[in-house]
Write a protein that holds these residues in place. Sequence first.
Motif, short mmCIF file in Angstrom:
data_model
loop_
_atom_site.label_atom_id
_atom_site.label_comp_id
_atom_site.label_asym_id
_atom_site.label_seq_id
_atom_site.Cartn_x
_atom_site.Cartn_y
_atom_site.Cartn_z
N CYS A 40 -0.29 0.38 3.75
CA CYS A 40 -0.98 1.60 4.20
C CYS A 40 -1.14 1.36 5.83
N CYS A 60 -7.29 8.00 7.25
CA CYS A 60 -6.03 8.03 6.34
C CYS A 60 -5.25 9.13 7.26
N MET A 61 -4.07 8.89 7.46
CA MET A 61 -2.98 9.60 8.24
C MET A 61 -2.12 10.55 7.54
N CYS A 63 0.04 10.12 5.12
CA CYS A 63 1.49 9.79 5.23
C CYS A 63 1.82 9.79 4.12
N GLY A 64 1.34 9.89 2.74
CA GLY A 64 1.66 10.08 1.58
C GLY A 64 1.99 8.78 0.91
N CYS A 66 0.84 6.02 -0.26
CA CYS A 66 -0.02 5.63 -1.51
C CYS A 66 0.21 6.67 -2.73
#
Length: 92
Positions: A40, A60-61, A63-64, A66
């Motif tokens: 992450c 959380c950015m 980003c997808g 996870c």
Amino acid sequence: ERIEDKLYQNRYLVDAGRPHITVRPHRSPSLNLLALTRVCPAKCYELNETGQVDVTADGCMECGTCRVLCEVNGDVEWSYPRGGFGVLFKFG
Ligand code: SF4
């Protein structure tokens, strides 16, 4: 300009009490879930002292990563933050 400086310009608005990512309760983490503690980019996943993986979705950015690794097998539940919350990207 360094990427860290760029990232620092993003702001994050916490939707208190409504995390957009949750980890399914588990006795010991799957390999994918464990991997999130390393991959992450926002370091949202941590191994706690009793060996489970916890998530703190603040920062959380979206980003997808996870989501791709852990939503299908049910380790993680993921939804986009409500409008106006979550990461606010600054472009340019
Ligand atoms: Fe981390 Fe990306 Fe998952 Fe957010 S979506 S918690 S930044 S891996």
